[in-house]
Design a protein around this motif. Sequence first.
Motif, PDB file in Angstrom:
ATOM      1  N   GLY A   1       0.835  -1.195   0.000  1.00 46.71           N
ATOM      2  CA  GLY A   1       0.000   0.000   0.000  1.00 46.71           C
ATOM      3  C   GLY A   1       0.869   1.245   0.000  1.00 46.71           C
ATOM      4  O   GLY A   1       1.858   1.302   0.727  1.00 46.71           O
ATOM      5  N   PRO A   2       0.521   2.209  -0.826  1.00 46.23           N
ATOM      6  CA  PRO A   2       1.370   3.391  -0.955  1.00 46.23           C
ATOM      7  C   PRO A   2       1.497   4.210   0.314  1.00 46.23           C
ATOM      8  O   PRO A   2       2.554   4.732   0.629  1.00 46.23           O
ATOM      9  N   LEU A   3       0.435   4.318   1.114  1.00 46.88           N
ATOM     10  CA  LEU A   3       0.501   5.141   2.316  1.00 46.88           C
ATOM     11  C   LEU A   3       1.392   4.516   3.391  1.00 46.88           C
ATOM     12  O   LEU A   3       2.220   5.204   4.000  1.00 46.88           O
ATOM     13  N   SER A   4       1.240   3.232   3.638  1.00 44.87           N
ATOM     14  CA  SER A   4       2.085   2.589   4.646  1.00 44.87           C
ATOM     15  C   SER A   4       3.537   2.564   4.198  1.00 44.87           C
ATOM     16  O   SER A   4       4.451   2.687   5.018  1.00 44.87           O
ATOM     17  N   ASN A   5       3.762   2.410   2.908  1.00 44.86           N
ATOM     18  CA  ASN A   5       5.124   2.456   2.379  1.00 44.86           C
ATOM     19  C   ASN A   5       5.720   3.847   2.583  1.00 44.86           C
ATOM     20  O   ASN A   5       6.862   3.987   3.011  1.00 44.86           O
ATOM     21  N   LEU A   6       4.928   4.872   2.333  1.00 44.80           N
ATOM     22  CA  LEU A   6       5.380   6.248   2.503  1.00 44.80           C
ATOM     23  C   LEU A   6       5.739   6.526   3.956  1.00 44.80           C
ATOM     24  O   LEU A   6       6.824   7.026   4.264  1.00 44.80           O
ATOM     25  N   VAL A   7       4.873   6.184   4.896  1.00 40.72           N
ATOM     26  CA  VAL A   7       5.103   6.430   6.315  1.00 40.72           C
ATOM     27  C   VAL A   7       6.318   5.645   6.799  1.00 40.72           C
ATOM     28  O   VAL A   7       7.182   6.172   7.505  1.00 40.72           O
ATOM     29  N   GLY A   8       6.402   4.389   6.426  1.00 36.88           N
ATOM     30  CA  GLY A   8       7.524   3.552   6.856  1.00 36.88           C
ATOM     31  C   GLY A   8       8.868   4.081   6.364  1.00 36.88           C
ATOM     32  O   GLY A   8       9.846   4.146   7.124  1.00 36.88           O
ATOM     33  N   MET A   9       8.920   4.457   5.112  1.00 35.04           N
ATOM     34  CA  MET A   9      10.170   4.953   4.538  1.00 35.04           C
ATOM     35  C   MET A   9      10.571   6.294   5.161  1.00 35.04           C
ATOM     36  O   MET A   9      11.752   6.525   5.443  1.00 35.04           O
ATOM     37  N   VAL A  10       9.608   7.173   5.383  1.00 38.49           N
ATOM     38  CA  VAL A  10       9.903   8.474   5.992  1.00 38.49           C
ATOM     39  C   VAL A  10      10.395   8.287   7.419  1.00 38.49           C
ATOM     40  O   VAL A  10      11.388   8.890   7.838  1.00 38.49           O
ATOM     41  N   LEU A  11       9.733   7.423   8.182  1.00 39.09           N
ATOM     42  CA  LEU A  11      10.160   7.171   9.566  1.00 39.09           C
ATOM     43  C   LEU A  11      11.533   6.498   9.617  1.00 39.09           C
ATOM     44  O   LEU A  11      12.381   6.862  10.441  1.00 39.09           O
ATOM     45  N   ALA A  12      11.756   5.528   8.774  1.00 39.78           N
ATOM     46  CA  ALA A  12      13.060   4.847   8.752  1.00 39.78           C
ATOM     47  C   ALA A  12      14.165   5.815   8.346  1.00 39.78           C
ATOM     48  O   ALA A  12      15.227   5.868   8.979  1.00 39.78           O
ATOM     49  N   GLY A  13      13.912   6.591   7.329  1.00 41.35           N
ATOM     50  CA  GLY A  13      14.910   7.572   6.888  1.00 41.35           C
ATOM     51  C   GLY A  13      15.190   8.610   7.953  1.00 41.35           C
ATOM     52  O   GLY A  13      16.345   9.000   8.184  1.00 41.35           O
ATOM     53  N   SER A  14      14.138   9.032   8.641  1.00 43.05           N
ATOM     54  CA  SER A  14      14.291  10.016   9.704  1.00 43.05           C
ATOM     55  C   SER A  14      15.120   9.451  10.858  1.00 43.05           C
ATOM     56  O   SER A  14      16.007  10.119  11.392  1.00 43.05           O
ATOM     57  N   GLY A  15      14.859   8.218  11.245  1.00 43.88           N
ATOM     58  CA  GLY A  15      15.604   7.591  12.338  1.00 43.88           C
ATOM     59  C   GLY A  15      17.070   7.387  11.997  1.00 43.88           C
ATOM     60  O   GLY A  15      17.964   7.715  12.790  1.00 43.88           O
ATOM     61  N   VAL A  16      17.332   6.858  10.816  1.00 44.29           N
ATOM     62  CA  VAL A  16      18.723   6.642  10.389  1.00 44.29           C
ATOM     63  C   VAL A  16      19.447   7.985  10.268  1.00 44.29           C
ATOM     64  O   VAL A  16      20.595   8.127  10.701  1.00 44.29           O
ATOM     65  N   GLY A  17      18.779   8.970   9.718  1.00 39.61           N
ATOM     66  CA  GLY A  17      19.391  10.293   9.581  1.00 39.61           C
ATOM     67  C   GLY A  17      19.687  10.928  10.924  1.00 39.61           C
ATOM     68  O   GLY A  17      20.736  11.549  11.120  1.00 39.61           O
ATOM     69  N   ALA A  18      18.789  10.775  11.885  1.00 36.39           N
ATOM     70  CA  ALA A  18      18.993  11.350  13.223  1.00 36.39           C
ATOM     71  C   ALA A  18      20.193  10.715  13.908  1.00 36.39           C
ATOM     72  O   ALA A  18      21.030  11.407  14.495  1.00 36.39           O
ATOM     73  N   VAL A  19      20.291   9.395  13.845  1.00 39.55           N
ATOM     74  CA  VAL A  19      21.419   8.707  14.479  1.00 39.55           C
ATOM     75  C   VAL A  19      22.736   9.089  13.807  1.00 39.55           C
ATOM     76  O   VAL A  19      23.716   9.433  14.471  1.00 39.55           O
ATOM     77  N   GLY A  20      22.754   9.032  12.490  1.00 44.01           N
ATOM     78  CA  GLY A  20      23.983   9.370  11.757  1.00 44.01           C
ATOM     79  C   GLY A  20      24.387  10.822  11.938  1.00 44.01           C
ATOM     80  O   GLY A  20      25.561  11.129  12.200  1.00 44.01           O
ATOM     81  N   GLY A  21      23.426  11.729  11.831  1.00 47.59           N
ATOM     82  CA  GLY A  21      23.722  13.158  11.993  1.00 47.59           C
ATOM     83  C   GLY A  21      24.197  13.479  13.389  1.00 47.59           C
ATOM     84  O   GLY A  21      25.122  14.270  13.592  1.00 47.59           O
ATOM     85  N   SER A  22      23.587  12.856  14.377  1.00 48.86           N
ATOM     86  CA  SER A  22      23.976  13.083  15.763  1.00 48.86           C
ATOM     87  C   SER A  22      25.396  12.597  16.024  1.00 48.86           C
ATOM     88  O   SER A  22      26.196  13.282  16.659  1.00 48.86           O
ATOM     89  N   ALA A  23      25.735  11.416  15.530  1.00 49.97           N
ATOM     90  CA  ALA A  23      27.072  10.858  15.749  1.00 49.97           C
ATOM     91  C   ALA A  23      28.145  11.710  15.074  1.00 49.97           C
ATOM     92  O   ALA A  23      29.177  12.028  15.683  1.00 49.97           O
TER      93      ALA A  23
END
Length: 164
Positions: A91-113
């Motif tokens: 489903g496009p909506l769940s894919n959109l939310v999942g990808m945005v959340l995953a990207g946000s989490g990975v970006g936060a950890v990487g940017g913070s480090a």
Amino acid sequence: MMNPQDSPTPIAVFPDRPTAEAAYRTLQDAGFAADRLSVVSQDIAPSPPVSETEANRSAKGGAMAGAMFGALAGLLLSVVSTETQGTAAVGPLSNLVGMVLAGSGVGAVGGSAIAALMGAGVYSGESRMDYIDPVRYVVLAAGNSEELEKAKAILGQDGYVGQE
């Protein structure tokens, strides 16, 4: 093979640069060649504790910037992945939310480090002055054992008593 007298040997240790340079000039005035003498700093003070650097503040900013960049990257990947047939069942909506959340989490950890590591080298407040000056200065001379003893004696008789 290196001649032992070509190797610089510590003659005296001083707590400040002006005194070490005065001792250096005394040896030059006594006939020691400038190319066989040197003054070096030793025992650079250790890095300050992380609590006295900008690491914490930098990590917060890096996490925010990384989360935003990651969310945008996740959004872009989501849009691109909805065009493929394999994600249609999710489903496009769940894919959109999942990808945005995953990207946000990975970006936060990487940017913070990354930001924390960069901030660990930035001193905060007045504490920087405690870590800049070397603890001591060493006068070195190259020569045979007789010349080195003579250099130590000259410094001793001129009042430059260094610690070894």
